[in-house]
Design a protein around this motif. Structure first.
Motif, mmCIF file in Angstrom:
data_model
loop_
_atom_site.group_PDB
_atom_site.id
_atom_site.type_symbol
_atom_site.label_atom_id
_atom_site.label_comp_id
_atom_site.label_asym_id
_atom_site.label_seq_id
_atom_site.Cartn_x
_atom_site.Cartn_y
_atom_site.Cartn_z
ATOM 1 N N THR A 1 0.845 -1.203 -0.067
ATOM 2 C CA THR A 1 0.019 0.078 -0.039
ATOM 3 C C THR A 1 0.799 1.345 0.017
ATOM 4 O O THR A 1 0.601 2.288 -0.663
ATOM 5 N N TYR A 2 1.784 1.124 0.673
ATOM 6 C CA TYR A 2 2.972 2.614 0.795
ATOM 7 C C TYR A 2 3.522 2.440 -0.551
ATOM 8 O O TYR A 2 3.746 3.596 -0.939
ATOM 9 N N ARG A 3 4.110 1.358 -1.061
ATOM 10 C CA ARG A 3 4.844 1.352 -2.215
ATOM 11 C C ARG A 3 4.005 1.584 -3.407
ATOM 12 O O ARG A 3 4.456 2.367 -4.439
ATOM 13 N N PRO B 1 0.396 2.803 -3.997
ATOM 14 C CA PRO B 1 -0.919 3.346 -3.645
ATOM 15 C C PRO B 1 -1.911 2.858 -4.562
ATOM 16 O O PRO B 1 -3.224 2.786 -4.152
#
Length: 399
Positions: free
Chosen positions: A350-352, A354
């Protein structure tokens, strides 16, 4: 006193402990059994850790592929529902997956649809699956008609100002190191200037003029499908009849948005069930082999100690129970670790990325846990049976 494994290095110490267990003589020394289970696992910590990680990897494999596939489907459903259309019109034999199939029909069909009595808006769209760098769907739109379905909500910038402009949603704008209005990005190996950033949920993440995208894929005047908004949702049945009665459009696929939504399930995705079965099969084989090897080796190492247990009155069921309880404990710890690792993977993705939807469901958490647990128990059955069949006289004589 706690026996390490089924034994202590001093076998006599274990013998004394077992002899003092009044319930053991009857074959039901479960308090002692729990001590043996924990002791056995702690006696070979590296082997126990390898087994736990193998089960955890099994859980991660199952949950990850399911979460990605379900996330893709549900994300597409959510974004399509935000387009503002009531119906979807596709050419004959087109896939219900909008990004597959190119742009086979003239975009001017939208003009025909707009003339129907109960059609308020008809928007031609090209949806093209791109695998350059990342797998994504590029949307080619006629801005005026597509925006008329439901207006874009601009966070920055403006609509297309030229044929080489692109509109992106806020999810894409936050991806990588961030994107901004005026920046040049590559789409289909062609440079586009970001003219605007909009709220997500309008079908795609990257929008370009329909004719520009059509030119890039070799069909400049065509479309993949048409989104239709009715003058009243109650007239959807009439619109279907009107389209089917239009010359040349009798074989076109006409679906309401609700009908399309009902088709968008993971099971309907091409290859989903096959891929899922393959991953589950590989994961179960890995878990089975690791547990089988671990328990089989443990039984071989404890030949003499099993003989001591059986000479003190331990039944075959007791011996089987010890081995299966060890396996169950390893499985539960491995499953818990697998759930934790999957959650960490979700946070990392999710962070890397989106724009990627990684959706974990309660049903599949339970399914993955059951698959891993059952596979582990099955892998331990033969070692447990072999341990229970050992002859106490031969076992005591074992060196």
């Amino acid at each position: 006193m706690l026996c390490s494994g089924l034994f202590l290095p001093a076998a006599g110490a274990c013998f004394v402990t077992l002899a003092r267990e009044p319930a053991f003589a009857a074959g039901y020394g479960y308090p002692l059994m729990n001590k043996l289970v924990v002791g056995n696992l702690l006696h070979r910590p590296l082997r126990s850790l390898i087994s736990i990680f193998a089960i955890a990897i099994e859980v991660v494999m199952i949950l990850s592929i399911v979460a990605i596939m379900i996330g893709m489907v549900n994300d597409q459903k959510t974004r399509t529902s935000g387009i503002g259309a009531d119906m979807i019109v596709r050419p004959p034999n087109a896939s219900f997956i909008s990004a597959v199939g190119g742009a086979p029909v003239p975009a001017k069909i939208a003009d025909v649809l707009r003339k129907l009595p109960h059609v308020a808006v008809a928007a031609p769209v090209i949806t093209d699956l791109s695998t350059a760098g990342t797998v994504e769907t590029i949307w080619g739109i006629d801005y005026q008609s597509y925006n008329a379905l439901k207006p874009f909500v601009f966070l920055e910038g403006t609509p297309f100002q030229g044929p080489d402009d692109a509109i992106v949603d806020d999810y894409f704008a936050r991806s990588d190191k961030g994107h901004h209005v005026g920046e040049t990005i590559m789409i289909k190996a062609h440079p586009f200037r970001i003219s605007g950033i909009v709220e997500h949920g309008k079908g795609g993440r990257k929008f370009v003029p329909i004719r520009t995208l059509g030119t890039l894929i070799g069909t400049p005047d065509n479309a993949s499908l048409f989104y239709v908004r009715s003058d009243d949702p109650k007239n959807e049945g009439l619109i279907r009849q009107e389209i089917e009665a239009t010359p040349g459009m009798a074989k076109y696929q006409v679906q309401t948005l609700d009908e399309w939504m009902s088709m968008m399930t993971p099971a309907r995705l091409p290859g989903f069930n096959i891929a899922l079965r393959v991953v589950i099969g590989i994961a179960m084989i890995v878990g089975f082999l690791v547990i089988f090897q671990s328990m089989y080796t443990a039984v071989m190492e404890r030949t003499r100690e099993i003989g001591i247990l059986k000479s003190l009155g331990a039944s075959k069921l007791y011996i089987v129970n010890v081995v299966l309880r060890e396996t169950a404990l390893l499985s539960l710890v491995g499953i818990a670790l697998g759930m934790l690792l999957t959650q960490l993977i979700k946070l990392g993705l999710t962070y890397r990325f989106p724009t990627m939807t990684f959706q974990l469901t309660a049903d599949w958490r339970v399914n993955a846990a059951l698959i891993a647990f059952i596979g582990s128990i099955v892998g331990a059955i033969y070692p447990a049976w072999k341990a229970a069949r050992k002859d106490p006289i031969d076992a005591l004589a074992y060196e």
